[in-house]
Design an enzyme around this catalytic site. Structure first.
Site, short mmCIF file in Angstrom:
data_model
loop_
_atom_site.label_atom_id
_atom_site.label_comp_id
_atom_site.label_asym_id
_atom_site.label_seq_id
_atom_site.Cartn_x
_atom_site.Cartn_y
_atom_site.Cartn_z
N ALA A 36 42.87 40.63 46.04
CA ALA A 36 42.94 41.04 47.50
C ALA A 36 42.07 42.61 47.40
O ALA A 36 41.12 42.82 48.47
CB ALA A 36 44.14 41.37 47.84
N GLU A 37 42.02 43.14 46.52
CA GLU A 37 41.56 44.50 46.17
C GLU A 37 39.94 44.47 46.18
O GLU A 37 39.04 45.05 46.79
CB GLU A 37 41.81 45.33 45.09
CG GLU A 37 43.15 46.04 45.31
CD GLU A 37 43.84 46.50 43.91
OE1 GLU A 37 43.62 47.64 43.79
OE2 GLU A 37 44.16 45.79 42.99
N LEU A 86 31.04 20.60 46.15
CA LEU A 86 31.79 19.60 46.92
C LEU A 86 32.39 20.30 48.20
O LEU A 86 32.96 21.32 48.22
CB LEU A 86 32.92 19.04 46.23
CG LEU A 86 32.61 18.35 45.13
CD1 LEU A 86 33.62 17.74 44.29
CD2 LEU A 86 31.75 16.95 45.29
N GLU A 115 39.12 10.44 41.43
CA GLU A 115 39.04 11.14 40.01
C GLU A 115 40.10 12.42 40.18
O GLU A 115 40.20 13.12 41.21
CB GLU A 115 37.68 11.34 39.77
CG GLU A 115 36.83 10.33 39.73
CD GLU A 115 35.22 10.92 39.32
OE1 GLU A 115 35.28 11.89 38.90
OE2 GLU A 115 34.54 9.98 39.32
N LYS A 117 40.52 16.14 39.80
CA LYS A 117 39.63 17.27 39.93
C LYS A 117 40.00 18.23 38.81
O LYS A 117 41.04 19.11 38.99
CB LYS A 117 39.61 17.92 41.31
CG LYS A 117 38.70 19.00 41.46
CD LYS A 117 38.34 19.40 42.90
CE LYS A 117 37.43 20.52 43.12
NZ LYS A 117 37.07 21.65 42.16
N CYS A 410 56.89 60.02 39.98
CA CYS A 410 56.29 59.08 38.87
C CYS A 410 57.47 58.64 38.14
O CYS A 410 58.43 59.34 37.84
CB CYS A 410 55.68 60.17 38.34
SG CYS A 410 54.65 59.04 36.78
N CYS A 429 50.18 59.58 41.03
CA CYS A 429 50.82 60.67 40.16
C CYS A 429 49.53 61.56 39.95
O CYS A 429 48.60 61.20 39.26
CB CYS A 429 51.25 60.23 39.02
SG CYS A 429 51.78 61.39 37.77
N CYS A 434 51.01 63.37 32.69
CA CYS A 434 51.85 62.00 32.82
C CYS A 434 51.62 61.11 31.43
O CYS A 434 50.48 60.55 31.26
CB CYS A 434 51.42 61.43 34.12
SG CYS A 434 52.19 59.78 34.16
S1 IVH Z 1 31.67 15.77 41.08
C1 IVH Z 1 27.87 16.30 43.51
N1 IVH Z 1 34.02 15.11 39.87
O1 IVH Z 1 34.48 20.62 41.03
C2 IVH Z 1 29.20 15.90 42.75
N2 IVH Z 1 33.35 17.47 40.21
O2 IVH Z 1 34.29 21.93 43.63
C3 IVH Z 1 29.66 17.36 42.21
N3 IVH Z 1 35.09 18.83 39.41
O3 IVH Z 1 31.31 21.67 40.42
C4 IVH Z 1 30.89 17.21 41.32
N4 IVH Z 1 36.31 17.43 38.66
O4 IVH Z 1 33.08 21.59 38.43
C5 IVH Z 1 33.09 16.09 40.12
N5 IVH Z 1 35.74 14.41 38.81
C6 IVH Z 1 35.02 15.44 39.18
C7 IVH Z 1 35.51 16.79 39.13
C8 IVH Z 1 34.54 17.93 39.48
C9 IVH Z 1 35.98 18.80 38.75
C10 IVH Z 1 34.66 20.47 39.65
C11 IVH Z 1 33.01 20.65 39.24
C12 IVH Z 1 32.18 20.81 40.69
C13 IVH Z 1 33.64 21.44 41.38
C14 IVH Z 1 33.18 21.13 42.84
#
Ligand code: IVH
Length: 679
Positions: A36-37, A86, A115, A117, A410, A429, A434
């Site tokens: 936030a900062e 993505l 898949e 992530k 403080c 402070c 301190c």
């Molecule tokens: S595909 C063009 N598959 O998410 C396709 N990315 O938000 C690009 N990531 O930079 C990536 N798991 O670091 C793909 N099963 C997966 C992934 C994955 C993690 C990460 C990757 C990418 C980021 C995008």
């Protein structure tokens, strides 16, 4: 409000501060301020720039897409095919909207692959004729950092490909991550050595992959899953992602076993929900699911935007939230006296780690959220470094719970009043005695951005202060072997190492000494500029505000802060104690007309940028001592001076076995001449 004439200075200062925090975050994985900062700084800069578009520069932090570019010790490499991002989906509606949109771009029905992530960092691995030749981080997508030596230490990574379908050239994309078990083990070791702890597995993985010493990377037990080929030459004809993943497995790449073929969008959504439910049983962190179109011909028809492919989407899990009891609200005092309220919580496991404290940022934030001691509160960690209290669960508030009031004094034993300076949200402070500030100042002094004294971390400093061995930063230089050995958790070897590290730190370059003093706003960029512009620390501390602001990168706020700092008697005394201890106050020597001709007969090649010298200064420092500077590396080159972002000359030097110098070694060489080969 900033006066119009101060706008240029304020912009310069904000850019400086943002770059400083970028470096803490990206370069050291050690942020000093909350998200936030940080956002406040960036937003202020954006605001001023929006009103004064003529002041926007290309290198302003507001102008960079995505990740910050910070100085890096690794050389830059260009990906053969850019590494895209993505687009995100946050709900079932988002997923269906995406699916229906892309279905219109093709004639046949679309099927998908889901898949996990992985929450790590993307890498690109380049294989030539089946051998790994390069590993690189994503960087800005076009160019990344060459971390070949480090990726080679990852056990899951095949150094050589197997099977009968090996292309001439193959780029493979995957995610480097750290398992929860390795993360816990790493932090246990860090704590044992009184080193800083990593906030989460992603930071730990990123920090480990960006080590200069690859034996450290090797000790960190990183993992890898590959999910996507990039550029390819003379490879097999593939028609689906399913087959591609099978082929990657055949080549020897680790591919996530939780990947599934999904016939339609309902199955896609079901997969995303299952991943979310199962996320904590995987043994590593995921922050969503990635859904990809299976058919490669369909992908080609859908195409990509400049940022991301249309044929894939990241389903992001909502930040994890848990409820727990707010046991207390306390105030911590930073090195500049700033009082930061924080929540003391009933420990709760959220977002992959146990949280028992969370920052509340500042008094306004507490008032806005109106959290009260005894409340049940919602705690969130959105893959963020710093856990956050979202707010109270009002239905569970106990009768008579009192609104929290910011303490007026403080929390340290002196209990001086906390004051709110004009135009600031924070309270401070302002007592120079301190003890809480003092402790923080010493921690900062010894820290990585400052004198970088290994083994003198937060816990150790607390211990030394509590034992009465150090009162201020300069006392660190009076520590003796006997004093150290008497401490708990301090063996013979650690004591000796610590004393060595303390001794070595005396020779740190002036810019580090300036940072270490902890003058508000004077970060590394300003310090480096000051150290280039003035001959020594005394000249800086004696300089007028005009002389200071004349230095590029030093605005009136920094100048005023420096001058105010030095008017305080304890600070003056600190400077004298540091001087007496033998700490370096002198800016790096550049050009002394009658310098001893210690470098006669030596030839230098320079590559990469230096912290303390411009290239011209480094060259004239060499020639002033009788040395020669040439532009290309050969067997006759005596030394290659390697700065940040070195070019191909570094590889050449390594190939020819030419001696390499980093900046510190170069300073030594200028001061003392080359070592005597007889010694
Ligand atoms: S595909 C063009 N598959 O998410 C396709 N990315 O938000 C690009 N990531 O930079 C990536 N798991 O670091 C793909 N099963 C997966 C992934 C994955 C993690 C990460 C990757 C990418 C980021 C995008």
């Amino acid at each position: 409000m900033v006066a119009p004439k101060g706008i240029v200075e304020r912009i310069a200062e904000l850019r400086d501060l943002i770059r400083y925090h970028d470096e803490r975050y990206y370069g050291h994985d050690e942020p000093e301020v909350s998200d936030a900062e940080y956002d406040d700084l960036l937003n202020e800069l954006r605001g001023i720039e929006a009103e004064n578009p003529e002041l926007v520069t290309e290198d302003s932090p507001t102008q960079r897409p995505g990740a910050a570019r910070v100085p890096t010790p690794f050389s830059e490499v260009r990906h053969l095919q850019p590494m895209l991002s993505l687009d995100n989906a946050f709900s079932r509606d988002d997923l269906f909207a995406w699916g229906e949109r892309i279905a219109k771009l093709v004639t046949e029905p679309v099927t998908y692959v889901g898949e996990p992530k992985l929450d790590g960092l993307a890498v690109s691995l380049l294989y030539e004729r089946g051998r790994l030749v390069r590993g690189a981080t994503r960087g800005n997508g076009e160019t990344g950092e060459d971390v070949t030596a480090n990726v080679k230490t990852i056990a899951d990574l095949p150094p050589r490909l197997s099977g009968s379908r090996i292309p001439d050239t193959l780029e493979v994309r995957g995610e480097v991550f750290m398992s929860l078990a390795s993360f816990a083990e790493l932090n246990r070791r860090q704590a044992e050595h009184d080193d800083r702890l990593f906030a989460n597995p992603r930071n730990a993985a990123a920090g480990s992959l960006r080590q200069i010493d690859s034996s450290i990377t090797a000790s960190r037990n990183l993992s890898l899953y590959c999910y996507q080929p990039g550029a390819m030459e003379r490879g097999p004809k593939l028609t689906s992602h399913h087959d591609t993943l099978e082929w990657l497995r055949e080549l020897g790449f680790p591919v996530n076993p939780h990947i599934e073929d999904l016939p339609d969008l309902d199955a896609v959504h079901d997969f995303c929900e299952r991943m979310e439910t199962d996320r904590h049983s995987l043994g590593y962190e995921i922050d969503g699911a990635v859904v990809k179109v299976d058919s490669l011909p369909q992908r080609a028809e859908m195409g990509t935007t400049s940022r991301a492919p249309r044929w894939a989407v990241a389903f992001k899990f909502p930040p994890e939230e848990k409820t727990t009891v707010l046991k207390n609200i306390m105030v911590s005092i930073g090195r500049t006296g700033r009082a930061t309220p924080f929540a003391v919580l009933e420990p709760v496991f959220v977002g992959g780690s146990t949280v028992q404290m969370a920052t509340l940022h500042n008094p306004d934030e507490v008032a806005r959220k109106d959290v009260r001691v005894g409340d049940t509160v919602i705690v969130r960690k959105a893959g963020d470094v710093i856990p956050e209290v979202v707010g109270p669960v009002l239905a569970k508030r106990k009768k008579g719970a009192r609104k929290w009031k910011f303490p007026t004094t403080c929390p340290c034993e002196l209990g001086q009043p906390l004051v709110q300076l004009e135009g600031e949200v924070d309270r401070r402070c302002v007592s120079s005695d301190c003890p809480m500030q003092r402790e923080q100042k010493i921690i900062y002094f010894a820290g990585r951005g400052g004198m970088d004294i290994e083994g003198l971390g937060e816990e150790r400093v607390r211990q030394l202060v509590a034992a009465g061995l150090v009162q201020d930063a300069a006392d660190v230089y009076t520590l003796t072997h006997d004093q150290l050995i008497a401490l708990e958790r301090m063996g013979e070897i650690s004591a000796r190492n610590l004393l060595d590290a303390i001794e070595t730190s005396k020779a740190q370059p002036l810019s580090r000494v300036i940072v270490a003093l902890g003058v508000r706003h004077a970060g590394p960029t300003a310090a480096a500029a000051l150290s280039r512009a003035f001959p020594d620390l005394d000249a800086i501390l004696a300089a007028s505000a005009e002389a200071l602001t004349a230095v590029e990168g030093v605005g009136p706020v920094i100048a005023e802060s420096l001058r105010a700092w030095f008017t305080i008697p304890t600070n003056q005394a600190l400077v004298e104690k540091l001087r007496a201890a033998g700490v370096n106050f002198i800016a790096p020597v550049v050009d002394t007309p009658d310098a001893p001709q210690t470098l006669t007969g030596r030839t230098f090649v320079l590559t990469g940028g230096l912290e303390e010298y411009t290239r011209e200064q480094a060259e004239s420092a060499i020639t002033a001592r009788g040395g020669k500077v040439t532009s290309s590396v050969s067997k006759k080159t005596s030394f290659v001076l390697v700065g940040e972002n070195p070019g191909s000359k570094l590889a050449k030097a390594e190939q020819l076995g030419v001696a390499l110098l980093d900046e510190a070694a170069f300073v030594q060489l200028l001061e003392h001449g080359p070592p005597d080969p007889e010694e």
